[in-house]
Design an enzyme around this catalytic site. Structure first.
Site, PDB file in Angstrom:
ATOM      1  N   GLN A  51       0.807  -1.218   0.000  1.00 48.43           N
ATOM      2  CA  GLN A  51       0.000   0.000   0.000  1.00 48.43           C
ATOM      3  C   GLN A  51       0.837   1.264   0.000  1.00 48.43           C
ATOM      4  O   GLN A  51       0.306   2.363  -0.209  1.00 48.43           O
ATOM      5  CB  GLN A  51      -0.934  -0.015   1.207  1.00 48.43           C
ATOM      6  N   HIS A 111       1.333  -9.210   4.882  1.00 47.84           N
ATOM      7  CA  HIS A 111       0.183  -8.295   4.808  1.00 47.84           C
ATOM      8  C   HIS A 111      -0.401  -8.368   3.404  1.00 47.84           C
ATOM      9  O   HIS A 111      -0.480  -7.380   2.675  1.00 47.84           O
ATOM     10  CB  HIS A 111       0.611  -6.869   5.174  1.00 47.84           C
ATOM     11  N   ASN A 131      -1.360 -10.530   8.945  1.00 45.58           N
ATOM     12  CA  ASN A 131      -2.355  -9.472   9.129  1.00 45.58           C
ATOM     13  C   ASN A 131      -3.710  -9.917   8.574  1.00 45.58           C
ATOM     14  O   ASN A 131      -3.847 -10.204   7.389  1.00 45.58           O
ATOM     15  CB  ASN A 131      -1.923  -8.200   8.391  1.00 45.58           C
ATOM     16  N   GLU A 132      -4.699  -9.968   9.475  1.00 45.59           N
ATOM     17  CA  GLU A 132      -6.106 -10.120   9.098  1.00 45.59           C
ATOM     18  C   GLU A 132      -6.363 -11.330   8.186  1.00 45.59           C
ATOM     19  O   GLU A 132      -6.834 -11.206   7.045  1.00 45.59           O
ATOM     20  CB  GLU A 132      -6.612  -8.824   8.431  1.00 45.59           C
ATOM     21  N   TYR A 164     -12.064  -1.669  14.033  1.00 42.02           N
ATOM     22  CA  TYR A 164     -12.666  -0.516  13.362  1.00 42.02           C
ATOM     23  C   TYR A 164     -14.118  -0.355  13.761  1.00 42.02           C
ATOM     24  O   TYR A 164     -14.635   0.760  13.862  1.00 42.02           O
ATOM     25  CB  TYR A 164     -12.553  -0.642  11.841  1.00 42.02           C
ATOM     26  N   GLU A 174      -4.285  -1.893  14.688  1.00 46.55           N
ATOM     27  CA  GLU A 174      -4.908  -0.949  13.751  1.00 46.55           C
ATOM     28  C   GLU A 174      -6.188  -0.387  14.338  1.00 46.55           C
ATOM     29  O   GLU A 174      -6.964  -1.122  14.943  1.00 46.55           O
ATOM     30  CB  GLU A 174      -5.259  -1.607  12.406  1.00 46.55           C
ATOM     31  N   TRP A 208      -4.127   3.215  12.270  1.00 45.39           N
ATOM     32  CA  TRP A 208      -4.056   3.012  10.814  1.00 45.39           C
ATOM     33  C   TRP A 208      -4.545   4.281  10.184  1.00 45.39           C
ATOM     34  O   TRP A 208      -5.696   4.665  10.420  1.00 45.39           O
ATOM     35  CB  TRP A 208      -4.930   1.831  10.371  1.00 45.39           C
TER      36      TRP A 208
HETATM   37  C1  LIG Z   1     -10.469  -2.855   4.372  1.00 45.95           C
HETATM   38  C2  LIG Z   1      -9.614  -1.767   5.026  1.00 45.95           C
HETATM   39  C3  LIG Z   1     -10.049  -0.423   4.457  1.00 45.95           C
HETATM   40  O1  LIG Z   1      -9.705  -0.185   3.296  1.00 45.95           O
HETATM   41  O2  LIG Z   1     -10.679   0.348   5.139  1.00 45.95           O
HETATM   42  O3  LIG Z   1      -9.812  -1.884   6.442  1.00 45.95           O
HETATM   43  C4  LIG Z   1      -8.966  -1.066   7.266  1.00 45.95           C
HETATM   44  C5  LIG Z   1      -7.516  -1.322   6.923  1.00 45.95           C
HETATM   45  O4  LIG Z   1      -7.131  -2.648   7.245  1.00 45.95           O
HETATM   46  C6  LIG Z   1      -5.748  -2.922   6.913  1.00 45.95           C
HETATM   47  O5  LIG Z   1      -5.311  -4.142   7.424  1.00 45.95           O
HETATM   48  C7  LIG Z   1      -5.609  -2.874   5.416  1.00 45.95           C
HETATM   49  O6  LIG Z   1      -4.286  -3.177   5.000  1.00 45.95           O
HETATM   50  C8  LIG Z   1      -5.942  -1.472   5.010  1.00 45.95           C
HETATM   51  O7  LIG Z   1      -5.874  -1.332   3.601  1.00 45.95           O
HETATM   52  C9  LIG Z   1      -7.349  -1.114   5.422  1.00 45.95           C
HETATM   53  O8  LIG Z   1      -8.235  -2.004   4.739  1.00 45.95           O
END
Ligand SMILES: C[C@@]1(C(=O)O)OC[C@H]2O[C@@H](O)[C@H](O)[C@@H](O)[C@H]2O1
Length: 469
Positions: free
Chosen positions: A17, A118, A162-163, A297, A374, A420
């Site tokens: 990213q 990630h 991650n996730e 979130y 995050e 985040w």
């Molecule tokens: C789906 C989404 C979003 O775009 O809001 O959730 C929050 C955040 O989470 C992270 O782990 C991702 O790398 C980041 O890109 C974000 O991704």
């Protein structure tokens, strides 16, 4: 009251990213380098070829983080920079880059907190079955050990994945992430199991190296609450928590899968092809897991779904996690509530949901160390006379930090908060539209960086250790 002296105020990013340089200095292609260029998969065709050019600007970015007073920086390593083919020869220039990033952090006294995976998987591995294949597990363990040995003298905080629910769920159920498969429950559960097994193996290797840091995993934390006290809706919340939380947290923290889900997988023919050795490895390494990272979130509000679970056509738009959709198995549906507050992307803003969820975790897992790895507000930030006046983000983070402080007072073992994101970056499904950073990136002006209102606010919070919250 201030936050404890050993509580870390941080911020996070992820390689795909921010870095760009997708094919530079020996880096191999990843699943996202290819998937992001498939028509319709990303917002307006955005991709990480350049992202925000952090690969070339990391010194400027880390200097800004230092100016903000950041105590810790969570970032991810792109596997394909280290092992371009996933499990073949090491690329020295990849090691060099991350050594430079780590050393730049330490130059400013910023604690590096490193995520090994990630979502950007070396393409060769994705093409060979991705997380449904044993090869990827073995390749991850090799990659993790290379990173431990190369960086472990200076990196003492490691996150394996991650996730998992996101890259497996969007990859095998919704088709919105690589490999772009929809509604394949067997592959979905198989992939999650391989990830947990790979995590346990990495924990085993890390502990054997006696580097005396800490290792854990970062999961989405999405506590589910019933829309009301109707028994069928209460059962829907239980079902959601079993599949969205306990399926992910139990194998890591308890070393075994939740019986509620295991039974239903058996009934549905979705049980992973796991072995006794793999299940023993999970059980044997749970105690070695030092912490759990929570990406919080929002909570979800759920009710029993009475509509037939017909085949659901998924798109990018239905995969941005807004409420109003049925679960993968049709058992429950998420609901947008009249009396709740939501972001522009339809995510509920609920600090209280976080606090209630934290107590649910403590009740199930005891005193496990936790980091908020995050939390932040995805928004289209207001710009007034050239200044980024992101007051909504300040309010969002302020309310969630207050809950973190309250949770610590109530005995929750929280040791850090990573917003985040440190800097505006590429969203997987929302391009550059959904901003999260303390630092603005001007895509109309050579990706120049600019401090937002929240940059100055977070700087003060860190300096005063949140005493005012
Ligand atoms: C789906 C989404 C979003 O775009 O809001 O959730 C929050 C955040 O989470 C992270 O782990 C991702 O790398 C980041 O890109 C974000 O991704």
């Amino acid at each position: 009251m201030k936050f404890p002296h050993d509580f870390l105020f941080g911020a996070a990013t992820a390689a795909y990213q921010i870095e760009g340089a997708w094919d530079e200095d020996g880096k191999g292609p990843t699943n996202w380098d290819v998937f992001s260029k498939l028509p319709g998969k990303t917002y307006e065709g955005t991709n990480g070829d350049i992202a925000i050019d952090h690969y070339h600007r990391y010194k400027e970015d880390i200097r800004l983080m230092a100016e903000m007073g950041l105590e810790s920086y969570r970032f991810s390593v792109s596997w394909a920079r280290i092992l371009p083919t996933g499990d073949g020869e090491v690329n020295q220039k990849g090691l060099d880059f991350y050594n430079d990033v780590i050393n730049e952090c330490l130059h400013y006294g910023i604690v590096p907190f490193v995520t090994l995976y990630h979502w950007d998987l070396p393409l060769t591995l994705e093409q060979d079955g991705g997380w449904t294949a044993k090869r990827t597990v073995e390749a991850f363990v090799k990659y993790a050990e290379i990173c431990f040995r190369a960086f472990g003298d200076r990196v003492k905080h490691w996150i394996t994945f991650n996730e998992t629910v996101m890259f497996c769920g969007l990859g095998y159920l919704k088709g919105a992430h690589p490999p772009g498969i929809s509604n394949d429950k067997k592959k979905y559960f198989q992939a999650t199991h391989h990830v947990f097994y790979a995590h346990a193996r990495a924990v085993e290797v890390y502990k054997s190296l006696k580097q005396y840091g800490e290792i854990g995993i970062t999961h989405v934390f999405l506590p589910a609450f019933s829309t009301d006290d109707q028994p069928e809706n209460v059962s829907a919340a239980r079902h959601a928590n079993e599949y969205e939380t306990f399926w992910y947290y139990d194998p890591i923290l308890k070393g075994e899968y939740p019986a509620y889900v295991v039974e239903q997988l058996k009934d549905n023919g979705w049980t992973p092809d796991w072995t006794v050795e793999e299940l023993d490895t999970l059980r044997g390494n749970a105690a070695g897991n030092d912490f759990i990272g929570l990406n919080y979130y929002q909570p979800i509000r759920v009710e029993r779904n009475r509509e037939a679970a017909a085949f659901t056509e998924h798109t990018r738009e239905t995969s941005t996690l807004a409420p109003g959709h049925a679960s993968f198995d049709g058992f429950y549906r998420t609901v947008k509530m009249e009396d709740k507050t939501y972001t522009k992307w339809g995510w509920e803003i609920s600090p209280q949901g976080f606090l209630d969820g934290l107590h649910m975790l403590k009740q199930r897992y005891g005193d496990i160390k936790m980091y908020v790895t995050e939390n932040g507000l995805g928004d289209e930030d207001p710009i007034i006379e050239g200044e980024i006046v992101d007051v909504p983000r300040v309010k969002y983070i302020e309310e969630h930090l207050k809950v973190v402080k309250q949770a610590i007072r109530e005995g929750i073992h929280l040791k850090g908060y990573y917003a985040w994101s440190a800097i505006d970056l590429l969203s997987w499904l929302n391009g550059f539209k959904k901003q999260y950073g303390f630092i603005y990136v001007d895509h109309e002006n050579q990706l120049s960086r600019k401090k937002k209102l929240s940059f100055h606010w977070y700087k003060r919070i860190i300096e005063t250790r949140g005493e005012e919250l």
